[in-house]
Design an enzyme around this catalytic site. Structure first.
Site, PDB file in Angstrom:
ATOM      1  N   SER A   1       2.140   3.793  20.423  1.00 35.30           N
ATOM      2  CA  SER A   1       2.891   2.482  20.995  1.00 35.30           C
ATOM      3  C   SER A   1       3.567   2.855  22.202  1.00 35.30           C
ATOM      4  O   SER A   1       4.603   3.515  22.057  1.00 35.30           O
ATOM      5  CB  SER A   1       3.537   1.826  19.997  1.00 35.30           C
ATOM      6  OG  SER A   1       2.859   1.623  18.790  1.00 35.30           O
TER       7      SER A   1
ATOM      8  N   GLU B   1       9.134   2.264  24.186  1.00 35.71           N
ATOM      9  CA  GLU B   1       9.463   2.979  23.060  1.00 35.71           C
ATOM     10  C   GLU B   1       9.366   4.645  23.499  1.00 35.71           C
ATOM     11  O   GLU B   1      10.136   5.429  23.197  1.00 35.71           O
ATOM     12  CB  GLU B   1       8.331   2.792  21.823  1.00 35.71           C
ATOM     13  CG  GLU B   1       8.540   3.453  20.459  1.00 35.71           C
ATOM     14  CD  GLU B   1       7.418   3.373  19.450  1.00 35.71           C
ATOM     15  OE1 GLU B   1       6.901   2.472  19.349  1.00 35.71           O
ATOM     16  OE2 GLU B   1       7.084   4.844  19.415  1.00 35.71           O
TER      17      GLU B   1
ATOM     18  N   ARG C   1      12.514   1.887  15.022  1.00 28.67           N
ATOM     19  CA  ARG C   1      12.026   3.004  16.134  1.00 28.67           C
ATOM     20  C   ARG C   1      13.557   3.298  16.583  1.00 28.67           C
ATOM     21  O   ARG C   1      13.475   3.554  17.890  1.00 28.67           O
ATOM     22  CB  ARG C   1      11.324   2.384  17.204  1.00 28.67           C
ATOM     23  CG  ARG C   1      10.158   2.141  16.794  1.00 28.67           C
ATOM     24  CD  ARG C   1       9.376   3.424  16.250  1.00 28.67           C
ATOM     25  NE  ARG C   1       7.830   3.089  15.922  1.00 28.67           N
ATOM     26  CZ  ARG C   1       7.298   2.591  14.762  1.00 28.67           C
ATOM     27  NH1 ARG C   1       8.072   2.206  14.049  1.00 28.67           N
ATOM     28  NH2 ARG C   1       6.023   2.315  14.840  1.00 28.67           N
TER      29      ARG C   1
HETATM   30  N1  EPU Z   1      -2.899  -7.134  18.101  1.00 27.75           N
HETATM   31  C1  EPU Z   1      -3.623  -7.876  19.004  1.00 27.75           C
HETATM   32  N2  EPU Z   1      -4.017  -7.117  19.926  1.00 27.75           N
HETATM   33  C2  EPU Z   1      -3.956  -5.747  20.016  1.00 27.75           C
HETATM   34  C3  EPU Z   1      -3.022  -5.023  19.123  1.00 27.75           C
HETATM   35  C4  EPU Z   1      -2.583  -5.786  18.212  1.00 27.75           C
HETATM   36  O1  EPU Z   1      -4.166  -8.997  19.002  1.00 27.75           O
HETATM   37  O2  EPU Z   1      -4.446  -5.105  21.108  1.00 27.75           O
HETATM   38  C5  EPU Z   1      -2.307  -7.990  16.877  1.00 27.75           C
HETATM   39  C6  EPU Z   1      -3.052  -7.639  15.661  1.00 27.75           C
HETATM   40  O3  EPU Z   1      -4.261  -8.162  15.511  1.00 27.75           O
HETATM   41  C7  EPU Z   1      -2.042  -7.940  14.440  1.00 27.75           C
HETATM   42  C8  EPU Z   1      -0.621  -7.461  15.241  1.00 27.75           C
HETATM   43  O4  EPU Z   1      -0.873  -7.665  16.684  1.00 27.75           O
HETATM   44  O5  EPU Z   1      -1.777  -9.223  14.345  1.00 27.75           O
HETATM   45  C9  EPU Z   1      -0.097  -6.204  15.011  1.00 27.75           C
HETATM   46  O6  EPU Z   1      -1.195  -5.033  15.233  1.00 27.75           O
HETATM   47  P1  EPU Z   1      -1.001  -3.725  14.599  1.00 27.75           P
HETATM   48  O7  EPU Z   1      -1.014  -3.982  12.987  1.00 27.75           O
HETATM   49  O8  EPU Z   1      -2.252  -2.852  15.052  1.00 27.75           O
HETATM   50  O9  EPU Z   1       0.398  -3.014  14.616  1.00 27.75           O
HETATM   51  P2  EPU Z   1       1.382  -3.217  16.040  1.00 27.75           P
HETATM   52  O10 EPU Z   1       2.510  -3.912  15.670  1.00 27.75           O
HETATM   53  O11 EPU Z   1       0.524  -3.251  17.216  1.00 27.75           O
HETATM   54  C10 EPU Z   1       2.846  -1.157  14.899  1.00 27.75           C
HETATM   55  C11 EPU Z   1       3.316   0.029  15.181  1.00 27.75           C
HETATM   56  C12 EPU Z   1       2.448   1.324  15.175  1.00 27.75           C
HETATM   57  C13 EPU Z   1       1.821   1.300  13.755  1.00 27.75           C
HETATM   58  C14 EPU Z   1       1.115  -0.237  13.276  1.00 27.75           C
HETATM   59  C15 EPU Z   1       0.889  -0.313  12.081  1.00 27.75           C
HETATM   60  C16 EPU Z   1       5.160  -0.456  16.729  1.00 27.75           C
HETATM   61  C17 EPU Z   1       5.796  -0.397  18.389  1.00 27.75           C
HETATM   62  N3  EPU Z   1       4.021  -0.052  16.752  1.00 27.75           N
HETATM   63  O12 EPU Z   1       1.945  -1.655  16.099  1.00 27.75           O
HETATM   64  O13 EPU Z   1       3.207   2.474  15.404  1.00 27.75           O
HETATM   65  O14 EPU Z   1       0.882   2.093  13.710  1.00 27.75           O
HETATM   66  O15 EPU Z   1       2.345  -1.098  13.741  1.00 27.75           O
HETATM   67  O16 EPU Z   1       2.015  -0.201  11.204  1.00 27.75           O
HETATM   68  O17 EPU Z   1       5.947  -0.909  15.910  1.00 27.75           O
HETATM   69  C18 EPU Z   1       3.717   3.955  16.939  1.00 27.75           C
HETATM   70  O18 EPU Z   1       4.763   3.711  16.876  1.00 27.75           O
HETATM   71  O19 EPU Z   1       3.159   4.913  18.075  1.00 27.75           O
HETATM   72  C19 EPU Z   1       2.570   3.189  16.553  1.00 27.75           C
HETATM   73  C20 EPU Z   1       1.331   3.524  16.616  1.00 27.75           C
END
Ligand code: EPU
Length: 346
Positions: free
Chosen positions: A245, A342, A171
Site C-alpha cells: 500500500s 504510508e 501503521r
Molecule cells: N477496493 C476497491 N478498489 C481497489 C482496492 C480496494 O474498491 O482497487 C475496496 C475493496 O473492494 C474493499 C476495500 O476497498 O471494499 C478494502 O480493500 P482491501 O481489503 O483490499 O484492503 P485495503 O484497505 O485496500 C489494507 C491494507 C493492506 C492489507 C489489506 C488487507 C492499508 C494501507 N492497507 O488494504 O496492507 O493487506 O488491508 O487487510 O491499511 C500494506 O500495508 O502494504 C498492505 C498491503
C-alpha cells in the site's frame, strides 16, 4: 572466550536496486551489510563514517528512493529465531531483525504458534515490522508483540521497549515519530498462542475457506487462504516493483463520514476501534477517481489493487512520487479527503 567481531566490509557507490522492492536504481555512497550488532558498533567508531548519515534498511519494502543516497546504507541481516519462554498457553519467540517476515510467520505456523498467520506474505523483515505496526486481514503485530531490543544510537546501550513504549497505532509507532533515527532495532519478541483464536471474518478469508471446503480451519489453512488472497490482489515485488500500500486508509470524523456516504452511495467504510472516527478505503477512492490500472511510462497503479503503485521496470523514484502526488490531488478534488503516504520517501 567472548566472540571478537571485526569491522564489516564497506563498499562505495553501490546500486540499491536489489535492496528496495520498488526496484529503483539509485546508488548509495557507502553500503555495508551487517550480521551482528557488534559489527555495527565497530563501524561507528571508524572516523570515516562518523560524520555522514547512516540509513538502515531491512527488506526495503516500505521505501521509495527518489535520489542517490549520500549516506552509509546499512543493511540489517541479523538472523536467528529462538524461544525465550513458554507456558501452557503461550510461547515467547524472539527473532533477529534481519529475519524475513514471511519466513518467520511460516516458522510460527509450522510450530502451531498462533497469532500472526493473517500476516503471511507481507514483504519485509522482522525488524521493520514494528516500525509501522504492519497489519492485514484484521490483525496487527501489536496484537502479539511482547517487546523489542534496540541499540540507542547516541548512548550505544541496548534498550528494551514494551508495547506501550512503542506507541503503536494504525501503521504508526514511536519509531516513526519521537524515536525516528535514534534506534537500530536488533530483535523482536512475540507472544504467540498455543491455542489459536482465529480471525477469519475480515475480507475474503471466509470465502476462500468455504470455496476450498474447509469447515474447521487451523492456522495453516488461514495462512494459506491469506497467501492466496494476497497473490491474487497484490503484485509480487519479484515480478513487478512495488511497496505494498502506497497510502494509508484515511480516517475522518463522524460528520464528514455522513457527508461522504451521502455524496458517494455505496462507499465502503469501517468503524475505528475506541473512536468515533470512520475509516475509508483509499483503494476504493483511487479506483473511483479513475486511476486503477493507469500507466505512464513504467510508473503505474496496480490493475488489481489501486492502493499499490508499481514500477514496471525502469521508472524513477521521482516519476512514482509525481504519480502519487497526482493521485492525492485527484482524490482530494473528488472526495475532499487528503491521503497520507504510508511509504517512506527518501
Ligand atoms: N477496493 C476497491 N478498489 C481497489 C482496492 C480496494 O474498491 O482497487 C475496496 C475493496 O473492494 C474493499 C476495500 O476497498 O471494499 C478494502 O480493500 P482491501 O481489503 O483490499 O484492503 P485495503 O484497505 O485496500 C489494507 C491494507 C493492506 C492489507 C489489506 C488487507 C492499508 C494501507 N492497507 O488494504 O496492507 O493487506 O488491508 O487487510 O491499511 C500494506 O500495508 O502494504 C498492505 C498491503
Amino acid at each position: 572466550m567472548p566472540q571478537v567481531y571485526s569491522a564489516p566490509f564497506v563498499v562505495e557507490n553501490v546500486s540499491l536496486k536489489q535492496y528496495n522492492t520498488f526496484g529503483i536504481d539509485v546508488s548509495a555512497r557507502y553500503f555495508v551489510e551487517i550480521n551482528h550488532l557488534q559489527e555495527y558498533v565497530q563501524l561507528i567508531h571508524e572516523q570515516k563514517y562518523a560524520h555522514i548519515d547512516h540509513m538502515f534498511v531491512g527488506g526495503g519494502s516500505n521505501l521509495l528512493l527518489t535520489q542517490d543516497v549520500n549516506a552509509l546504507v546499512v543493511k540489517i541481516s541479523f538472523a536467528g529465531i529462538e524461544v525465550l519462554d513458554e507456558s501452557a498457553d503461550f510461547v515467547w519467540v524472539r527473532a533477529g531483525s534481519g529475519v524475513n517476515w514471511h519466513d518467520f510467520v511460516q516458522y510460527a505456523v509450522d510450530h502451531q504458534w498462533a497469532g500472526i498467520e493473517n500476516l503471511s506474505l507481507i514483504p519485509g523483515t522482522v525488524g521493520a515490522a514494528p516500525m509501522q505496526n504492519i497489519g492485514a486481514y484484521g490483525v496487527e503485530i501489536k496484537d502479539t508483540f511482547d517487546h523489542l531490543e534496540a541499540l540507542n544510537l547516541e548512548t550505544l546501550l541496548i534498550e528494551r521497549f514494551d508495547s506501550e513504549a512503542c506507541q503503536f497505532g494504525y501503521r504508526e509507532s514511536y519509531f516513526k515519530h519521537a524515536g525516528k533515527g535514534r534506534y537500530l532495532i536488533a530483535s523482536v519478541c512475540f507472544k504467540l498462542a498455543k491455542k489459536p483464536t482465529l480471525h477469519i471474518s475480515y475480507g475474503a478469508i471466509k470465502d476462500v475457506l468455504t470455496t476450498n471446503g474447509i469447515v474447521n480451519p487451523g492456522i495453516r489453512e488461514v495462512a494459506d487462504a491469506v497467501i492466496s488472497i494476497r497473490k491474487s490482489k497484490l503484485p509480487d515485488p519479484k515480478d513487478i516493483g512495488n511497496s505494498g500500500s502506497f497510502f494509508k486508509n484515511p480516517t475522518v470524523s463522524a460528520a464528514e463520514s455522513i457527508r461522504l456516504q451521502h455524496d458517494f452511495p455505496g462507499i465502503p467504510h469501517y468503524a475505528v476501534p475506541e473512536s468515533t472516527d470512520i475509516k475509508f478505503p483509499a483503494g476504493w477512492c483511487i479506483e473511483q477517481a479513475g486511476w486503477k490500472g493507469y500507466r505512464s511510462g513504467d510508473a503505474g497503479v496496480h490493475v488489481n489493487q489501486a492502493l499499490v503503485l508499481v514500477n514496471y521496470g525502469q521508472a524513477t523514484g521521482v516519476e512514482i512520487k509525481e504519480l502519487s502526488e497526482q493521485i492525492k490531488a485527484s482524490v482530494l478534488a473528488k472526495f475532499g479527503v487528503p491521503l497520507e503516504t504510508e511509504v517512506n520517501i527518501i
